[in-house]
Design an enzyme around this catalytic site. Structure first.
Site, PDB file in Angstrom:
ATOM      1  N   ILE A 114       0.772  -1.071  -0.169  1.00 47.38           N
ATOM      2  CA  ILE A 114       0.112  -0.023   0.014  1.00 47.38           C
ATOM      3  C   ILE A 114       0.927   1.339   0.079  1.00 47.38           C
ATOM      4  O   ILE A 114       0.730   2.304  -0.892  1.00 47.38           O
ATOM      5  CB  ILE A 114      -0.857  -0.171   1.050  1.00 47.38           C
ATOM      6  CG1 ILE A 114      -2.121  -1.100   1.073  1.00 47.38           C
ATOM      7  CG2 ILE A 114      -1.606   1.263   1.265  1.00 47.38           C
ATOM      8  CD1 ILE A 114      -3.023  -1.333   2.291  1.00 47.38           C
TER       9      ILE A 114
ATOM     10  N   ASN B 283      -5.565  -0.229   9.164  1.00 45.78           N
ATOM     11  CA  ASN B 283      -6.436  -0.891   9.686  1.00 45.78           C
ATOM     12  C   ASN B 283      -6.446  -1.262  11.075  1.00 45.78           C
ATOM     13  O   ASN B 283      -5.236  -1.541  11.644  1.00 45.78           O
ATOM     14  CB  ASN B 283      -7.023  -2.173   8.842  1.00 45.78           C
ATOM     15  CG  ASN B 283      -7.865  -1.717   7.556  1.00 45.78           C
ATOM     16  OD1 ASN B 283      -8.594  -0.822   7.770  1.00 45.78           O
ATOM     17  ND2 ASN B 283      -7.684  -2.424   6.359  1.00 45.78           N
TER      18      ASN B 283
ATOM     19  N   HIS C  26     -15.370   2.345   8.557  1.00 45.29           N
ATOM     20  CA  HIS C  26     -14.607   1.554   7.207  1.00 45.29           C
ATOM     21  C   HIS C  26     -14.524   0.293   7.932  1.00 45.29           C
ATOM     22  O   HIS C  26     -13.629  -0.377   8.441  1.00 45.29           O
ATOM     23  CB  HIS C  26     -13.508   1.974   6.798  1.00 45.29           C
ATOM     24  CG  HIS C  26     -12.744   1.308   5.993  1.00 45.29           C
ATOM     25  ND1 HIS C  26     -13.206   0.954   4.755  1.00 45.29           N
ATOM     26  CD2 HIS C  26     -11.618   0.689   6.106  1.00 45.29           C
ATOM     27  CE1 HIS C  26     -12.379   0.190   4.280  1.00 45.29           C
ATOM     28  NE2 HIS C  26     -11.249  -0.302   4.899  1.00 45.29           N
TER      29      HIS C  26
END
Length: 311
Positions: free
Chosen positions: A14, A120, A175
């Site tokens: 990422i 996350n 999310h």
């Protein structure tokens, strides 16, 4: 004009894709790729840097966390990944431990920066950054549900005769599994979505929402990592911050009484600028959507309680 300096912390799939996306899309930008493994960050920056032979007005270099100074935006992508059969919340303990090492150092060397969290669970870890940095709430954001709304629009366009770029739908809250699509305000080219589609029942909506919730996991179960769509999302949010874009984005920020909610990070349509949050836009919700958002708040409160216990 001074180049904007963007620090991307973490040079995995990422982080390196975010760095590459920022370089491709923006002039007058300096990207710092930050990693405790200097060799890994150097290799990624070295590779991306070869594209600069065709791109003017931008630069990229690898630095250690203690060398990261003067950033306008710090994009946090460092962290542990959930197990394939787990949830995003499973890695709170691991990621809080990582952030406890990184965030105070980065905040000290970049006192004027804004943080954008990608790691996350996005909302809970944005909360952790806020607590560890001491920065004002508007300067610490998470990528939130902007990615989820983009995925939902893509699935809608696959299933119905719609153009994804003309679909407007907010996804608010977490999310994660308790995300709340605001179906009551969804449109296609200005026409309410249910009119544009015709028959559109609860089962169809739930199927689309399940696909949206599972998208990242489906990529993971195929043996890969979701990195391109989230990198595009993070890049757009950074651009909105440094360019003061008037278009609201679905980013996660600290709730301070909006819609009667306090103390958790969650997503709402938000206008951004160089100092972070400029204005939150509060959607009008149905009773059902309000109840779903309260459920999302409760789930996020549980995650934040876990974070608090580890700080």
């Amino acid at each position: 004009m001074r180049s904007k300096k963007i620090a991307v912390v973490g040079s995995g799939a990422i982080g390196s894709t975010v760095a590459h996306s920022l370089i491709l899309r923006n002039r007058d930008i300096e990207v710092l790729l930050v990693n405790r493994s200097q060799q890994k960050a150097w290799a990624k920056a070295f590779d991306i840097g070869h594209t600069l032979a065709e791109l003017e007005g931008r630069s990229i270099r690898a630095v250690m966390p203690e060398e990261c100074e003067g950033a306008d935006v710090i994009v946090m992508t460092a962290g542990a990944l959930p197990r394939e059969d787990g949830t995003r919340a499973d890695v709170i303990q691991d990621n809080v431990a990582i952030f406890r090492q990184l965030v105070p150092l980065l905040a000290r060397h970049n006192p004027e920066a804004c943080f954008l969290n990608v790691t996350n669970p996005v909302d809970a870890m944005a909360y952790a950054i806020r607590r560890l940095s001491g920065f004002s709430p508007g300067r610490v954001l998470g990528t939130g549900t902007e990615l989820d709304a983009m995925r939902l629009r893509a699935f809608l366009a696959e299933q119905y005769p719609l153009e994804a770029q003309r679909i407007s739908i907010d996804v608010i809250g977490e999310h994660g599994d308790s995300m709340v699509p605001v179906w009551s305000r969804a449109q296609h080219g200005g026409t309410p979505l249910e009119i544009a589609i015709g028959l559109f029942d609860t089962a169809e909506k739930e199927e689309l929402l399940t696909s949206t919730r599972r998208a990242g996991w489906d990529i993971r179960l195929a043996g890969e990592h979701s990195c391109y769509a989230i990198a595009f999302t993070a890049t757009r949010i950074v651009e909105a911050m440094i360019q003061a874009s008037p278009r609201p984005l679905l980013v996660s920020s600290l709730m301070q009484g909006e819609l009667g909610i306090h103390g958790v990070y969650m997503s709402l349509p938000t206008t951004l600028g160089p100092g972070g949050v400029v204005q939150k836009h509060l959607p009008t919700l149905t009773a059902e959507e309000t109840a779903q958002l309260e459920h999302s708040r409760a789930q996020l409160a549980l995650q934040i309680a876990q974070v608090e216990a580890l700080l």
